[in-house]
Design a protein around this motif. Structure first.
Motif, PDB file in Angstrom:
ATOM      1  N   VAL A 162       0.847  -1.270  -0.009  1.00  0.00           N
ATOM      2  CA  VAL A 162      -0.020   0.145  -0.082  1.00  0.00           C
ATOM      3  C   VAL A 162       0.854   1.546  -0.026  1.00  0.00           C
ATOM      4  N   GLU A 163       0.546   2.146  -0.728  1.00  0.00           N
ATOM      5  CA  GLU A 163       1.312   3.466  -0.910  1.00  0.00           C
ATOM      6  C   GLU A 163       0.141   4.558  -0.653  1.00  0.00           C
ATOM      7  N   ILE A 164       0.490   5.080   0.669  1.00  0.00           N
ATOM      8  CA  ILE A 164      -0.484   6.323   0.828  1.00  0.00           C
ATOM      9  C   ILE A 164       0.607   7.304   1.546  1.00  0.00           C
ATOM     10  N   ALA A 165      -0.094   8.456   1.835  1.00  0.00           N
ATOM     11  CA  ALA A 165       0.651   9.437   2.642  1.00  0.00           C
ATOM     12  C   ALA A 165       0.899   9.059   4.093  1.00  0.00           C
ATOM     13  N   ASP A 166       2.034   9.764   4.532  1.00  0.00           N
ATOM     14  CA  ASP A 166       2.316   9.188   5.929  1.00  0.00           C
ATOM     15  C   ASP A 166       1.150   9.860   6.898  1.00  0.00           C
ATOM     16  N   TRP A 167       0.696  10.921   6.663  1.00  0.00           N
ATOM     17  CA  TRP A 167      -0.437  11.360   7.542  1.00  0.00           C
ATOM     18  C   TRP A 167      -1.724  10.574   7.685  1.00  0.00           C
ATOM     19  N   LEU A 168      -1.939   9.954   6.322  1.00  0.00           N
ATOM     20  CA  LEU A 168      -3.025   9.042   6.333  1.00  0.00           C
ATOM     21  C   LEU A 168      -2.838   7.759   6.948  1.00  0.00           C
ATOM     22  N   SER A 169      -1.614   7.210   6.786  1.00  0.00           N
ATOM     23  CA  SER A 169      -1.163   5.755   7.400  1.00  0.00           C
ATOM     24  C   SER A 169      -1.190   6.207   9.225  1.00  0.00           C
ATOM     25  N   ASP A 170      -0.722   7.250   9.399  1.00  0.00           N
ATOM     26  CA  ASP A 170      -0.830   7.652  10.956  1.00  0.00           C
ATOM     27  C   ASP A 170      -2.076   7.839  11.447  1.00  0.00           C
ATOM     28  N   ARG A 171      -3.115   8.318  10.795  1.00  0.00           N
ATOM     29  CA  ARG A 171      -4.285   8.794  11.088  1.00  0.00           C
ATOM     30  C   ARG A 171      -5.311   7.348  11.041  1.00  0.00           C
ATOM     31  N   TYR A 172      -5.041   6.221  10.068  1.00  0.00           N
ATOM     32  CA  TYR A 172      -5.590   5.036  10.034  1.00  0.00           C
ATOM     33  C   TYR A 172      -4.618   3.993   9.889  1.00  0.00           C
ATOM     34  N   PRO A 173      -4.130   3.793  11.237  1.00  0.00           N
ATOM     35  CA  PRO A 173      -3.119   2.784  11.319  1.00  0.00           C
ATOM     36  C   PRO A 173      -3.439   1.143  11.322  1.00  0.00           C
ATOM     37  N   GLY A 174      -4.725   0.903  11.017  1.00  0.00           N
ATOM     38  CA  GLY A 174      -5.133  -0.535  10.684  1.00  0.00           C
ATOM     39  C   GLY A 174      -5.755  -0.627   9.229  1.00  0.00           C
ATOM     40  N   GLU A 175      -6.628  -0.118   9.126  1.00  0.00           N
ATOM     41  CA  GLU A 175      -7.492   0.062   7.852  1.00  0.00           C
ATOM     42  C   GLU A 175      -8.214   1.360   7.625  1.00  0.00           C
ATOM     43  N   MET A 176      -8.624   1.368   6.329  1.00  0.00           N
ATOM     44  CA  MET A 176      -9.208   2.831   6.049  1.00  0.00           C
ATOM     45  C   MET A 176     -10.105   2.330   4.912  1.00  0.00           C
ATOM     46  N   THR A 177     -11.133   3.395   4.869  1.00  0.00           N
ATOM     47  CA  THR A 177     -12.234   3.137   3.868  1.00  0.00           C
ATOM     48  C   THR A 177     -12.146   4.374   3.141  1.00  0.00           C
ATOM     49  N   VAL A 178     -12.205   4.360   1.617  1.00  0.00           N
ATOM     50  CA  VAL A 178     -12.094   5.435   0.745  1.00  0.00           C
ATOM     51  C   VAL A 178     -13.572   5.279   0.050  1.00  0.00           C
ATOM     52  N   VAL A 179     -14.169   6.430  -0.464  1.00  0.00           N
ATOM     53  CA  VAL A 179     -15.386   6.552  -1.179  1.00  0.00           C
ATOM     54  C   VAL A 179     -14.917   6.877  -2.535  1.00  0.00           C
ATOM     55  N   ILE A 180     -15.133   6.019  -3.756  1.00  0.00           N
ATOM     56  CA  ILE A 180     -14.955   6.684  -4.934  1.00  0.00           C
ATOM     57  C   ILE A 180     -16.270   6.797  -5.672  1.00  0.00           C
ATOM     58  N   GLN A 181     -16.559   8.370  -5.816  1.00  0.00           N
ATOM     59  CA  GLN A 181     -17.930   8.758  -6.021  1.00  0.00           C
ATOM     60  C   GLN A 181     -17.651   9.996  -6.994  1.00  0.00           C
ATOM     61  N   HIS A 182     -17.898  11.058  -6.354  1.00  0.00           N
ATOM     62  CA  HIS A 182     -18.056  12.469  -6.942  1.00  0.00           C
ATOM     63  C   HIS A 182     -16.702  12.810  -7.630  1.00  0.00           C
ATOM     64  N   TRP A 183     -15.777  12.878  -6.865  1.00  0.00           N
ATOM     65  CA  TRP A 183     -14.395  13.602  -7.196  1.00  0.00           C
ATOM     66  C   TRP A 183     -13.286  12.386  -7.024  1.00  0.00           C
ATOM     67  N   PHE A 184     -12.805  11.922  -8.206  1.00  0.00           N
ATOM     68  CA  PHE A 184     -11.528  11.236  -8.343  1.00  0.00           C
ATOM     69  C   PHE A 184     -10.802  11.424  -9.559  1.00  0.00           C
ATOM     70  N   ASP A 185      -9.583  11.261  -9.378  1.00  0.00           N
ATOM     71  CA  ASP A 185      -8.819  11.382 -10.599  1.00  0.00           C
ATOM     72  C   ASP A 185      -7.735  10.385 -10.914  1.00  0.00           C
ATOM     73  N   ASN A 186      -6.983  10.403 -11.970  1.00  0.00           N
ATOM     74  CA  ASN A 186      -5.866   9.453 -11.990  1.00  0.00           C
ATOM     75  C   ASN A 186      -6.203   8.183 -12.021  1.00  0.00           C
ATOM     76  N   LEU A 187      -7.121   7.596 -12.067  1.00  0.00           N
ATOM     77  CA  LEU A 187      -7.474   6.100 -11.773  1.00  0.00           C
ATOM     78  C   LEU A 187      -6.749   5.233 -12.796  1.00  0.00           C
ATOM     79  N   ASP A 188      -5.727   4.597 -12.555  1.00  0.00           N
ATOM     80  CA  ASP A 188      -4.795   3.710 -13.142  1.00  0.00           C
ATOM     81  C   ASP A 188      -4.819   2.300 -12.536  1.00  0.00           C
ATOM     82  N   VAL A 189      -5.498   1.397 -13.429  1.00  0.00           N
ATOM     83  CA  VAL A 189      -5.556   0.003 -13.031  1.00  0.00           C
ATOM     84  C   VAL A 189      -4.948  -0.910 -13.526  1.00  0.00           C
TER      85      VAL A 189
END
Length: 158
Positions: A48-75
């Protein structure tokens, strides 16, 4: 030689492939209609690659919402990269499919839940359930709750 078909792992790979196909379609054509996704993932997964502040804030699991605004989706075959907005601060995340714990599209009451078992590896469940099964219900919501239909793959594991 004792061999058997490992249906649990085969289903696991198929469900990850389903997520990949859905995201490829969204990357190409955008989200159709009311579709949107809640993706819960293990923030401590080694890939997993996320900003340090996100991993600090969510040290086990995190839920993201893909809905209204997202960009650069590369699968890719291993995971996906997406830029999401966190309080007017765009952040790029890389989420490998193996880190995903749940993938839910509440617009059609569809979800996948991947659970890890200590000795047996991972199992996958196909969940056709309302969001009360996945998300804490709002106590002020007086709408009638539907029963969840969960198909467990444990019966196919040895």
């Amino acid at each position: 030689m004792d061999r058997s078909i490992d249906y649990g792992n085969l289903m696991h790979r198929a469900m990850r492939g389903l997520i990949q196909e859905v995201l490829i379609s969204v990357a190409k054509d955008g989200l159709p209609g009311a579709h949107h996704f809640f993706v819960t993932f293990d923030t401590m997964h080694p890939d997993v690659e996320i900003a340090d502040w996100l991993s600090d804030r969510y040290p086990g699991e995190m839920t993201v919402v893909i809905q209204h605004w997202f960009d650069n989706l590369d699968v890719t075959n291993e995971g996906f990269t997406i830029t999401l907005n966190f309080g007017d601060s765009p952040e790029t995340l890389y989420i490998p499919y193996d880190a995903i714990k749940t993938f839910i599209d509440p617009s059609v009451e569809f979800g996948l839940r991947f659970e890890t078992q200590d000795d047996d590896g991972e199992t996958a469940e196909i969940v056709e359930a309302p969001m009360d099964e996945m998300v804490e219900p709002d106590p002020s919501d007086n709408t009638e709750q539907k029963e969840a239909e969960v198909v467990s793959l444990d019966q196919f594991r040895k």
